[in-house]
Design a protein around this motif. Structure first.
Motif, PDB file in Angstrom:
ATOM      1  N   PHE A 160      31.122 -32.657   2.465  1.00 18.24           N
ATOM      2  CA  PHE A 160      31.945 -32.621   1.256  1.00 18.24           C
ATOM      3  C   PHE A 160      32.169 -31.177   0.805  1.00 18.24           C
ATOM      4  O   PHE A 160      33.306 -30.764   0.543  1.00 18.24           O
ATOM      5  N   ASN A 161      31.089 -30.405   0.716  1.00 16.44           N
ATOM      6  CA  ASN A 161      31.195 -29.024   0.239  1.00 16.44           C
ATOM      7  C   ASN A 161      31.955 -28.139   1.227  1.00 16.44           C
ATOM      8  O   ASN A 161      32.726 -27.265   0.818  1.00 16.44           O
ATOM      9  N   HIS A 162      31.747 -28.393   2.522  1.00 16.74           N
ATOM     10  CA  HIS A 162      32.439 -27.613   3.541  1.00 16.74           C
ATOM     11  C   HIS A 162      33.943 -27.870   3.482  1.00 16.74           C
ATOM     12  O   HIS A 162      34.756 -26.929   3.536  1.00 16.74           O
ATOM     13  N   LEU A 163      34.321 -29.138   3.359  1.00 15.89           N
ATOM     14  CA  LEU A 163      35.737 -29.461   3.271  1.00 15.89           C
ATOM     15  C   LEU A 163      36.348 -28.908   1.989  1.00 15.89           C
ATOM     16  O   LEU A 163      37.461 -28.358   2.005  1.00 15.89           O
ATOM     17  N   LYS A 164      35.638 -29.037   0.878  1.00 14.51           N
ATOM     18  CA  LYS A 164      36.153 -28.512  -0.392  1.00 14.51           C
ATOM     19  C   LYS A 164      36.353 -26.994  -0.312  1.00 14.51           C
ATOM     20  O   LYS A 164      37.386 -26.474  -0.758  1.00 14.51           O
ATOM     21  N   ASP A 165      35.374 -26.281   0.248  1.00 10.10           N
ATOM     22  CA  ASP A 165      35.493 -24.824   0.383  1.00 10.10           C
ATOM     23  C   ASP A 165      36.707 -24.452   1.241  1.00 10.10           C
ATOM     24  O   ASP A 165      37.446 -23.505   0.926  1.00 10.10           O
ATOM     25  N   ASN A 166      36.909 -25.190   2.327  1.00  9.46           N
ATOM     26  CA  ASN A 166      38.040 -24.893   3.201  1.00  9.46           C
ATOM     27  C   ASN A 166      39.374 -25.212   2.534  1.00  9.46           C
ATOM     28  O   ASN A 166      40.366 -24.494   2.741  1.00  9.46           O
ATOM     29  N   GLU A 167      39.433 -26.284   1.748  1.00 15.09           N
ATOM     30  CA  GLU A 167      40.669 -26.588   1.022  1.00 15.09           C
ATOM     31  C   GLU A 167      40.971 -25.507  -0.010  1.00 15.09           C
ATOM     32  O   GLU A 167      42.138 -25.130  -0.194  1.00 15.09           O
ATOM     33  N   GLU A 168      39.950 -25.006  -0.671  1.00 17.20           N
ATOM     34  CA  GLU A 168      40.176 -23.923  -1.642  1.00 17.20           C
ATOM     35  C   GLU A 168      40.619 -22.646  -0.951  1.00 17.20           C
ATOM     36  O   GLU A 168      41.499 -21.927  -1.472  1.00 17.20           O
ATOM     37  N   GLU A 169      40.060 -22.369   0.231  1.00 15.77           N
ATOM     38  CA  GLU A 169      40.490 -21.196   0.981  1.00 15.77           C
ATOM     39  C   GLU A 169      41.942 -21.355   1.432  1.00 15.77           C
ATOM     40  O   GLU A 169      42.733 -20.399   1.390  1.00 15.77           O
ATOM     41  N   LEU A 170      42.313 -22.556   1.842  1.00 13.17           N
ATOM     42  CA  LEU A 170      43.693 -22.829   2.226  1.00 13.17           C
ATOM     43  C   LEU A 170      44.634 -22.632   1.045  1.00 13.17           C
ATOM     44  O   LEU A 170      45.710 -22.037   1.171  1.00 13.17           O
ATOM     45  N   ASN A 171      44.230 -23.139  -0.122  1.00 15.42           N
ATOM     46  CA  ASN A 171      45.020 -22.910  -1.342  1.00 15.42           C
ATOM     47  C   ASN A 171      45.201 -21.421  -1.604  1.00 15.42           C
ATOM     48  O   ASN A 171      46.295 -20.949  -1.925  1.00 15.42           O
ATOM     49  N   ARG A 172      44.103 -20.684  -1.466  1.00 19.06           N
ATOM     50  CA  ARG A 172      44.129 -19.244  -1.751  1.00 19.06           C
ATOM     51  C   ARG A 172      45.120 -18.529  -0.825  1.00 19.06           C
ATOM     52  O   ARG A 172      45.897 -17.666  -1.262  1.00 19.06           O
ATOM     53  N   ILE A 173      45.098 -18.918   0.459  1.00 19.10           N
ATOM     54  CA  ILE A 173      45.986 -18.273   1.436  1.00 19.10           C
ATOM     55  C   ILE A 173      47.457 -18.575   1.112  1.00 19.10           C
ATOM     56  O   ILE A 173      48.300 -17.674   1.089  1.00 19.10           O
ATOM     57  N   PHE A 174      47.767 -19.838   0.844  1.00 20.61           N
ATOM     58  CA  PHE A 174      49.163 -20.189   0.594  1.00 20.61           C
ATOM     59  C   PHE A 174      49.657 -19.690  -0.771  1.00 20.61           C
ATOM     60  O   PHE A 174      50.833 -19.334  -0.916  1.00 20.61           O
ATOM     61  N   ILE A 175      48.778 -19.637  -1.750  1.00 24.82           N
ATOM     62  CA  ILE A 175      49.158 -19.052  -3.041  1.00 24.82           C
ATOM     63  C   ILE A 175      49.538 -17.586  -2.851  1.00 24.82           C
ATOM     64  O   ILE A 175      50.511 -17.096  -3.442  1.00 24.82           O
TER      65      ILE A 175
END
Length: 409
Positions: A200-215
């Protein structure tokens, strides 16, 4: 990282093919539950007519079937979420698909970000998200960031599929996650809980990193933040009540021979049972079947009684106790039964609590899991719990009901 595609052979002789029909809010992977009769290129469906001879089917865009795709559900009341589908799938209007000629993983990553969530709400504020709405999304491809996004996508998809495959309704289910080489089910659950939390935490961290990159790619640093709320993370955390009930369901599957402690995945789901249990028989690709049920033998007559006491040798509670003993050992049996009974929330002696669960709640849970298409069928004498019995539908024989009457009732 292991391969995560579902393997289906595609040819005209195969009758049942996977079909994408959308599903609940879930990102990256999953919602793979349905099959469709596409034997001989779907001749029965393409020629289905009503009693007046009027054609009742009109499948569209058939040339896009069995192609790698990105999909989302038409109904997005839970929010917009996109998933990857491999080449073996068909699709319908409820599971809308797009087929990018390039940058597929990059685009899927973008579709599951906050940017897409905001834009789709502007483009279509209703609960239906059509293909035309998603086609209007502005796609900005960053060659510099694409390798990082590709890497993140693979991890996100892997975590999502691992979660999906942990439950028996997945086609790639191997064994129950509480079947571990430990002496207590409490220890097995603790390990499973840590595993779920890490995923759960690994997926959440990766989704936030993906958000950060696309933002950053879209220059929206002043408009959006990358944080993802826990409620929007679409892999499951451990749940004691749910997971113990699914453990009981798996145990019943082992009682019938649907699952086995000797082999991963489905041990039996149709065919000639006598051959499956003989040394010379069995389905292609499985263990040579005499060894499939060594650790925990399958019930011989495919009839497992559920009564208010242990009247029969193959009483379901007696078989379940034997299953727990086989998995975790004799020395910790009482401790394990108490843990299971406490997780079920009942009061009284552990075996009584477990028996009451089988009498009152097991079958309704089973029907819920399989969306009212049960694998096991219940024979019930009435409201007073006088006699009940389960059978596995794949092992049904013409004399099964007669044997229930003569051998048990």
């Amino acid at each position: 990282m292991p391969k995560v595609d579902i393997a289906f052979e595609r040819n005209d002789t195969v009758k049942w093919m996977p079909i994408n029909k959308g599903g609940d809010f879930r990102r990256w992977s999953g919602n793979q539950e349905y099959v469709i009769n596409w034997e001989n290129k779907g001749v029965e469906i393409l020629n289905f007519k009503d009693t007046n001879g009027k054609l009742r089917t009109r499948p569209q865009n058939l040339s896009y079937n069995f192609k790698e795709s990105i999909s989302w559900s038409l109904v997005t009341s839970g929010g917009f979420s996109a998933r990857y589908y491999p080449e073996c799938f068909m699709f319908n209007v409820a599971g809308i698909c797009c087929f990018p000629e390039s940058h597929l993983n990059y685009i899927l990553g973008l579709l599951n970000t906050k940017i897409t969530s905001i834009i789709t709400q502007i483009l279509n504020p209703t609960i239906n998200m059509n293909a035309g709405d998603v086609a209007k999304l502005p796609i900005v491809v960053s060659d510099k960031k694409e390798p990082v996004i590709e890497s993140l996508f693979k991890e996100l998809r892997y975590d999502s599929k691992q979660d999906w495959d942990s439950f028996e309704t997945s086609w790639d289910f191997q064994h129950h996650p509480l079947i571990r080489k430990v002496s207590t089910i409490a220890e097995a659950f603790d390990q499973w809980q840590i595993e779920c939390d890490n995923r759960f935490n690994h997926l959440k961290d990766n989704e936030e990193e993906l958000n950060r990159i696309f933002i950053d790619i879209y220059g929206l640093q002043d408009e959006l933040t990358p944080e993802v709320e826990d409620k929007d993370v679409t892999v499951r955390k451990a749940d004691l009540g749910r997971d113990i009930r699914s453990f009981i369901s798996y145990a019943v599957g082992c009682m019938f021979g649907r699952y086995s402690l000797n082999v991963d995945g489905l041990a039996y789901a149709g065919g000639e049972w006598d051959k499956v249990n003989s040394a010379e028989g069995g389905r292609a690709g499985t263990l040579g079947c005499a060894s499939k049920y060594v650790f925990f033998p399958a019930d011989k007559d495919n009839i497992i009684p559920i009564c208010d006491d242990e009247y029969f040798e193959d009483d379901i509670v007696g078989l379940f106790v034997e299953f727990v003993k086989t998995v975790y050992g004799t020395d910790t049996l009482d401790e394990n039964l108490k843990f299971i009974a406490d997780a079920l929330g009942g009061k009284g002696q552990p075996k009584d609590v477990i028996r009451n669960y089988f009498l009152s709640d097991f079958y309704s849970d089973h029907c819920k899991i399989y969306q009212k298409r049960p694998i096991y069928w219940l024979f019930d004498s009435g409201k007073k719990n006088g006699f009940k019995a389960l059978i596995d539908m794949h092992r049904y024989q013409p004399d099964t009901i007669a044997r229930i009457r003569t051998d048990y009732v």
